[in-house]
Scaffold this active site. Structure first.
Site, PDB file in Angstrom:
ATOM      1  N   GLY A 179       0.814  -1.113   0.147  1.00 27.45           N
ATOM      2  CA  GLY A 179       0.048   0.027  -0.054  1.00 27.45           C
ATOM      3  C   GLY A 179       0.953   1.214   0.086  1.00 27.45           C
ATOM      4  O   GLY A 179       2.317   1.343   0.396  1.00 27.45           O
ATOM      5  N   GLN A 209       3.170  10.137   1.231  1.00 27.34           N
ATOM      6  CA  GLN A 209       4.210   9.317   1.276  1.00 27.34           C
ATOM      7  C   GLN A 209       5.239   9.746   0.052  1.00 27.34           C
ATOM      8  O   GLN A 209       6.565   9.333   0.031  1.00 27.34           O
ATOM      9  CB  GLN A 209       4.219   7.708   1.372  1.00 27.34           C
ATOM     10  N   CYS A 215       5.928   0.083   7.389  1.00 31.79           N
ATOM     11  CA  CYS A 215       5.664   1.124   6.482  1.00 31.79           C
ATOM     12  C   CYS A 215       6.851   1.715   6.147  1.00 31.79           C
ATOM     13  O   CYS A 215       7.701   1.791   6.173  1.00 31.79           O
ATOM     14  CB  CYS A 215       5.108   2.310   7.571  1.00 31.79           C
ATOM     15  N   LEU A 216       6.537   1.943   4.711  1.00 29.14           N
ATOM     16  CA  LEU A 216       7.521   2.479   3.467  1.00 29.14           C
ATOM     17  C   LEU A 216       8.297   3.806   4.316  1.00 29.14           C
ATOM     18  O   LEU A 216       9.556   4.016   3.955  1.00 29.14           O
ATOM     19  CB  LEU A 216       7.234   2.513   2.183  1.00 29.14           C
ATOM     20  N   HIS A 226      -4.122   1.285   7.600  1.00 27.49           N
ATOM     21  CA  HIS A 226      -2.854   2.006   7.471  1.00 27.49           C
ATOM     22  C   HIS A 226      -2.787   3.073   6.528  1.00 27.49           C
ATOM     23  O   HIS A 226      -2.202   4.102   6.957  1.00 27.49           O
ATOM     24  CB  HIS A 226      -1.887   1.036   7.142  1.00 27.49           C
ATOM     25  N   GLU A 227      -3.244   2.821   5.251  1.00 27.02           N
ATOM     26  CA  GLU A 227      -3.195   3.957   4.376  1.00 27.02           C
ATOM     27  C   GLU A 227      -4.067   4.970   4.815  1.00 27.02           C
ATOM     28  O   GLU A 227      -3.927   6.208   4.557  1.00 27.02           O
ATOM     29  CB  GLU A 227      -3.258   3.337   2.977  1.00 27.02           C
ATOM     30  N   HIS A 248      -2.646   7.265   7.080  1.00 31.94           N
ATOM     31  CA  HIS A 248      -1.615   8.390   6.342  1.00 31.94           C
ATOM     32  C   HIS A 248      -2.359   9.543   5.841  1.00 31.94           C
ATOM     33  O   HIS A 248      -1.727  10.678   6.053  1.00 31.94           O
ATOM     34  CB  HIS A 248      -0.977   7.576   5.254  1.00 31.94           C
TER      35      HIS A 248
HETATM   36 NI    NI Z   1       2.866   3.571   5.653  1.00 32.13          NI
END
Ligand code: NI
Length: 166
Positions: A49, A54, A92-93, A134-135, A138
């Site tokens: 995701g 991000q 998480c990236l 999660h997304e 964000h």
């Molecule tokens: Ni993330």
């Protein structure tokens, strides 16, 4: 700024990750190409995701992988979530190499718009539910670190500071 640089993956400490995102009102070609680039970044970074902040874009756009297919979520909102919670490791990236146990609902139903501006529902359990929640977090400036104890948070903050210093 060159496009590639503008699309650089933002890591914790970058203020854009905390900003509340703007709703999408126009479904046009520039939105489609933005989403296309987000999907590319998600695949390149092996994510399941990705949310627009991000990659430096403060808009309510996210992509998630469902059955290995990218799903586009424009202006997503959680419609329903199970009261049944599960604890799983989550990454998480924007927090490279950090995986923390986070408690989330087992199942979730989300309402979103697709690239044509058509509203649709997506539901998922397990990993997909986790990715959706999660997304969407964000897009509200919420990050995995916010779910942790003050002690865990301090450890991660110091790891991230070291990463920034590199
Ligand atoms: Ni993330």
């Amino acid at each position: 700024m060159p496009l590639k640089e503008r699309f650089k993956l933002r890591i914790y400490g970058d203020p854009i990750l905390r900003r509340k995102t703007e709703e999408i009102k126009e479904f046009n070609d520039s939105l489609s190409s933005l989403v296309e680039r987000m999907i590319k970044v998600m695949f390149e970074k092996d994510g399941i995701g990705l949310a627009a902040p991000q990659v430096g874009i403060s808009k309510r756009i996210a992509v998630v992988l469902k059955d290995n297919e990218p799903k586009v979520l424009i202006n997503p909102t959680v419609v329903e979530a199970s009261t049944d919670m599960v604890e799983e490791k989550e990454g998480c990236l924007s927090f490279p190499e950090i995986y923390e146990v986070i408690k989330r609902p087992r199942w979730v139903k989300v309402k979103a718009f697709d690239l044509d501006g058509k509203e649709y529902l997506i539901e998922g359990e397990g990993l997909l539910a986790r990715a959706l929640l999660h997304e969407i977090d964000h897009l509200d400036g919420k990050l995995i670190i916010d779910y942790l104890s003050p002690a865990r948070r301090a450890i991660i903050k110091s790891k991230m500071r070291k990463l920034w210093a590199k």
